[in-house]
Enzyme design. Structure first.
Site, PDB file in Angstrom:
ATOM      1  N   ALA A 158       0.857  -1.183   0.000  1.00  0.00           N
ATOM      2  CA  ALA A 158       0.000   0.000   0.000  1.00  0.00           C
ATOM      3  C   ALA A 158       0.894   1.234   0.000  1.00  0.00           C
ATOM      4  O   ALA A 158       2.109   1.139   0.228  1.00  0.00           O
ATOM      5  CB  ALA A 158      -0.905   0.003   1.230  1.00  0.00           C
ATOM      6  N   LYS A 159       0.333   2.376  -0.259  1.00  0.00           N
ATOM      7  CA  LYS A 159       1.097   3.626  -0.190  1.00  0.00           C
ATOM      8  C   LYS A 159       0.113   4.779  -0.076  1.00  0.00           C
ATOM      9  O   LYS A 159      -1.018   4.674  -0.555  1.00  0.00           O
ATOM     10  CB  LYS A 159       1.947   3.795  -1.458  1.00  0.00           C
ATOM     11  CG  LYS A 159       3.133   4.708  -1.282  1.00  0.00           C
ATOM     12  CD  LYS A 159       4.293   3.992  -0.652  1.00  0.00           C
ATOM     13  CE  LYS A 159       5.478   4.911  -0.423  1.00  0.00           C
ATOM     14  NZ  LYS A 159       6.652   4.158   0.041  1.00  0.00           N
TER      15      LYS A 159
END
Ligand code: NAD
Length: 436
Positions: free
Chosen positions: A125-126
């Site tokens: 994720a980011k």
């Protein structure tokens, strides 16, 4: 020349022409080019290919913040969860004026592959917020961080998605996120973020973990190529968290660091730079410039100097079709995320450069983040030595696994790292099946 990676038909059925520099440096396209190439080599099931090529979830939030002067500004923030097939999403949050959804998407998918390469039970994720943190007060940054966290509250959590610091966010930002999340849950939940201060459940050794991982894989590359640290020269671009700790640890191990680059200039000394003194200089003055132990040097020319090990540890897209041909390093260890474009990869492969790709080389940070999450959940904290030894073991095993894959499939190291990662994520995705 139409680059191989760009000519892959992939799942889209399109054959691309040679890309412009803008396309070449688009992080999402760079990621997709590597993914397609590795998936082709793996003969990946087309359904799994379609699933893994796209992020699972992309969240856009508009965040109202009362500024110090009483006016209200609305900031745009993103959180992209690429894959949660192997575990909760994991990845940093960056604050910058030029953050884009494409960039956050690419970084989220890189996190999926990175966590899989080092075989830790996280997906990718980011997050990112479009803002100019250099021109915001601490109070404004705190209100922005807390409201961003509140907007995402249902998507975050130790079992869902665990953020960490990235560009322009730090231990303090993580403390605010942890506190905001905890207030909503009615209890202290330290394991919702990593990269926290040690006093709030952070892990010893986290601060220098990425540099330590870089140093470990550099040692492994030397071993593989029958080289000796004391006869090996090093140039590092970027003297921040990753670059400084990488340079310091390698220097302590007897490597000769001859060049250090920064965004506003570089230092060079063919006889070697005393990195211990340079660290002190930068810590005191906030800059590498003016240091007496090396001469000033052109920052762009630094990358193309003759050297054994080149470590880009600053930012994306510094090695492109424009300069790859002129590189003179024997080994490239990617401390930064995405420093080399897909086209530059092919040029480096033709030149025989031994590449330790980013998703392996800089995975020491997320590995120690995993240790932090484990320690928080146990409520039992390890000594720094313990953390460092565990990290070293993971990095060596991962390096060996990637090299083995490269030999077995007769591909370069980057492709091998992607293939290994995609294979692992594809396996769990298939095993879990499609919920309908
Ligand atoms: P940082 O902000 O601490 O350091 C970056 C350094 O690079 C700064 O000193 C900056 O002045 C310099 N810099 C910026 N642009 C430059 C340019 N064009 N040329 C030369 N120098 C430049 O950031 P960091 O945490 O060290 O991260 C560096 C890279 O490593 C990023 O790509 C980041 O995504 C990646 N990374 C970081 C970690 C981590 O744990 N910090 C983990 C994995 C990957």
């Amino acid at each position: 020349m139409v680059p191989k990676a760009a000519a892959i038909e992939g799942i889209t059925g399109r054959v691309n022409a040679a890309p412009s520099l803008e396309q070449e440096t688009n992080p999402w396209q760079a990621q997709a080019a590597r993914f397609d190439e590795a998936a082709t080599k793996l003969n990946l099931d087309k359904g799994i290919w379609k699933i893994l090529r796209e992020p699972t979830r992309e969240i856009i939030v508009h965040i109202p913040v009362t500024m110090d002067d009483g006016t209200v500004e609305v900031f745009t923030g993103y959180r992209v969860q690429h894959s949660i097939s192997r575990g909760p999403g994991k990845g940093g949050i960056r604050y910058a004026p030029d953050v884009s959804l494409d960039e956050v998407r690419a970084l989220a998918s890189w996190m999926t592959w990175k966590c899989a390469v080092v075989n830790i039970p996280f997906g990718g994720a980011k997050g990112g917020v479009i803002c100019d943190p250099k021109n915001m007060s601490q109070g404004e940054l705190e209100r922005l961080t807390r409201r961003y966290t509140a907007s995402l509250i249902e998507f975050l959590g130790p079992e869902k998605d665990v953020p960490a610091p990235d560009m322009n966010t730090n231990e303090q930002t993580m403390a605010w996120i942890m506190d905001t999340y905890s207030m909503h849950m009615g209890q202290t939940v330290t394991s919702v973020v990593t990269g926290k201060p040690v006093s709030l459940g952070g892990s010893r050794g986290r601060r220098e973990a990425t540099g330590r991982g870089v140093a470990t894989v550099t040692d492994q590359a030397l071993k593989f190529l029958n080289m000796n640290a004391s006869e090996t020269t090093v140039i590092v671009q970027g003297f921040g968290n990753v670059g400084m700790h990488s340079a310091r640890l390698l220097w302590e191990r007897g490597y000769k660091v001859i060049g250090i680059g920064e965004y506003d200039g570089a230092l060079y000394n063919a006889d070697g730079i005393d990195i211990g003194e340079l660290v002190e200089w930068k810590t005191r003055r906030g800059t590498i410039h003016g240091f007496a132990g090396a001469g000033p040097f052109d920052k762009d020319e630094l990358l193309t100097q003759p050297v054994d090990v080149l470590i880009p540890a600053a930012t994306e897209n510094v090695i492109t079709s424009r300069n790859a041909e002129r590189l003179q390093c024997r080994i490239l260890v990617e401390g930064a995320n995405g420093p080399t474009t897909a086209i530059a990869d092919e040029i480096l492969a033709d030149k025989g450069v031994f590449v330790v790709p980013d998703i392996l080389a800089n995975a020491g940070g997320v590995t120690t983040s995993y240790f932090e999450w484990v320690q928080d959940r146990m409520g039992y904290f390890w000594a720094e030595d313990d953390v460092n030894q565990r990290l070293e073991r993971v990095m060596i095993e991962s390096f060996d696994a990637v090299l083995q894959y490269a030999v077995q499939h007769n591909v370069n190291n980057r492709l091998a790292a992607y293939m290994l990662a995609i294979d692992r994520v594809a396996f769990t995705t298939k095993q879990r099946g499609i919920y309908a």
